[in-house]
Motif scaffolding. Structure first.
Motif, PDB file in Angstrom:
ATOM      1  N   THR A  21       0.863  -1.172   0.000  1.00  0.00           N
ATOM      2  CA  THR A  21       0.000   0.000   0.000  1.00  0.00           C
ATOM      3  C   THR A  21       0.905   1.229   0.000  1.00  0.00           C
ATOM      4  O   THR A  21       0.804   2.065  -0.866  1.00  0.00           O
ATOM      5  CB  THR A  21      -0.960   0.016   1.197  1.00  0.00           C
ATOM      6  N   ASP A  45      -6.459   2.449  11.477  1.00  0.00           N
ATOM      7  CA  ASP A  45      -6.509   3.351  10.338  1.00  0.00           C
ATOM      8  C   ASP A  45      -5.154   3.576   9.692  1.00  0.00           C
ATOM      9  O   ASP A  45      -5.076   4.104   8.592  1.00  0.00           O
ATOM     10  CB  ASP A  45      -7.088   4.708  10.764  1.00  0.00           C
ATOM     11  N   THR A  46      -4.094   3.187  10.370  1.00  0.00           N
ATOM     12  CA  THR A  46      -2.754   3.376   9.827  1.00  0.00           C
ATOM     13  C   THR A  46      -2.240   2.052   9.271  1.00  0.00           C
ATOM     14  O   THR A  46      -2.884   1.016   9.389  1.00  0.00           O
ATOM     15  CB  THR A  46      -1.797   3.878  10.926  1.00  0.00           C
ATOM     16  N   TYR A  49      -3.378  -1.964   6.400  1.00  0.00           N
ATOM     17  CA  TYR A  49      -4.815  -2.194   6.448  1.00  0.00           C
ATOM     18  C   TYR A  49      -5.599  -0.897   6.217  1.00  0.00           C
ATOM     19  O   TYR A  49      -6.482  -0.837   5.374  1.00  0.00           O
ATOM     20  CB  TYR A  49      -5.211  -2.839   7.782  1.00  0.00           C
ATOM     21  N   GLY A  50      -5.280   0.125   6.973  1.00  0.00           N
ATOM     22  CA  GLY A  50      -5.991   1.396   6.838  1.00  0.00           C
ATOM     23  C   GLY A  50      -5.873   1.986   5.447  1.00  0.00           C
ATOM     24  O   GLY A  50      -6.854   2.478   4.882  1.00  0.00           O
ATOM     25  N   HIS A  51      -4.677   1.906   4.881  1.00  0.00           N
ATOM     26  CA  HIS A  51      -4.478   2.454   3.537  1.00  0.00           C
ATOM     27  C   HIS A  51      -5.263   1.642   2.499  1.00  0.00           C
ATOM     28  O   HIS A  51      -5.881   2.212   1.602  1.00  0.00           O
ATOM     29  CB  HIS A  51      -2.988   2.481   3.200  1.00  0.00           C
ATOM     30  N   VAL A  53      -8.010  -0.087   2.939  1.00  0.00           N
ATOM     31  CA  VAL A  53      -9.440   0.187   3.096  1.00  0.00           C
ATOM     32  C   VAL A  53      -9.795   1.556   2.521  1.00  0.00           C
ATOM     33  O   VAL A  53     -10.795   1.711   1.814  1.00  0.00           O
ATOM     34  CB  VAL A  53      -9.862   0.074   4.580  1.00  0.00           C
ATOM     35  N   ARG A  54      -8.951   2.555   2.805  1.00  0.00           N
ATOM     36  CA  ARG A  54      -9.224   3.911   2.315  1.00  0.00           C
ATOM     37  C   ARG A  54      -9.172   3.998   0.793  1.00  0.00           C
ATOM     38  O   ARG A  54     -10.003   4.663   0.179  1.00  0.00           O
ATOM     39  CB  ARG A  54      -8.230   4.912   2.903  1.00  0.00           C
ATOM     40  N   THR A  55      -8.188   3.360   0.175  1.00  0.00           N
ATOM     41  CA  THR A  55      -8.003   3.501  -1.272  1.00  0.00           C
ATOM     42  C   THR A  55      -8.757   2.448  -2.082  1.00  0.00           C
ATOM     43  O   THR A  55      -9.025   2.657  -3.258  1.00  0.00           O
ATOM     44  CB  THR A  55      -6.513   3.414  -1.641  1.00  0.00           C
ATOM     45  N   SER A 108     -12.393  -7.570  10.186  1.00  0.00           N
ATOM     46  CA  SER A 108     -11.436  -6.852   9.337  1.00  0.00           C
ATOM     47  C   SER A 108     -11.199  -7.568   8.006  1.00  0.00           C
ATOM     48  O   SER A 108     -10.311  -7.181   7.256  1.00  0.00           O
ATOM     49  CB  SER A 108     -10.099  -6.692  10.072  1.00  0.00           C
TER      50      SER A 108
END
Length: 121
Positions: A21, A45-46, A49-51, A53-55, A108
């Protein structure tokens, strides 16, 4: 686009899948029902995993395969995915596998799908 049988075999036989990511990170991955799933025992969120999910996208690699993927959260097929984690990683014992099949990890779960023409290395 769907995974080919050869791609699923490469991913299924690999102990870890590396996901990119922001940087390559080794993670556990399972295949079941013609799909590829990953989880984290500690969703945050970091990090990768967070990246992801965000992208909604990432790049993955295992020996013999490197490809872009789309990433989507899923709560479907939990029992099947839990079983795949237990079967594939049983040799690490319940202390390692237990957190990956706990409620927090199951929540998750991410479905990885080929983003386009997959490339073999």
């Amino acid at each position: 686009m769907s995974w080919t049988a050869d791609q699923l075999d490469l991913i299924g036989r690999s102990d870890e899948l590396e996901i990119l990511t922001r940087r390559w990170t080794p993670i556990w991955a399972v295949t079941t029902g013609g799909q590829v799933y990953v989880r984290t025992w500690h969703a945050r969120d970091t990090g990768w995993y967070g990246h992801a999910v965000r992208t909604g996208r990432a790049r993955i690699r295992v020996p013999g395969l490197e490809t872009d993927v789309t990433v989507a959260a899923t709560t479907e097929r939990r029992a099947e995915i839990d079983g795949a984690y237990r079967d594939k990683y049983a040799r690490y014992g319940t202390g390692a596998v237990g957190p990956m099949v706990a409620d927090a990890a199951a929540a998750s779960t991410l479905l990885l799908s080929p983003a386009g023409a997959a490339g073999a290395r």
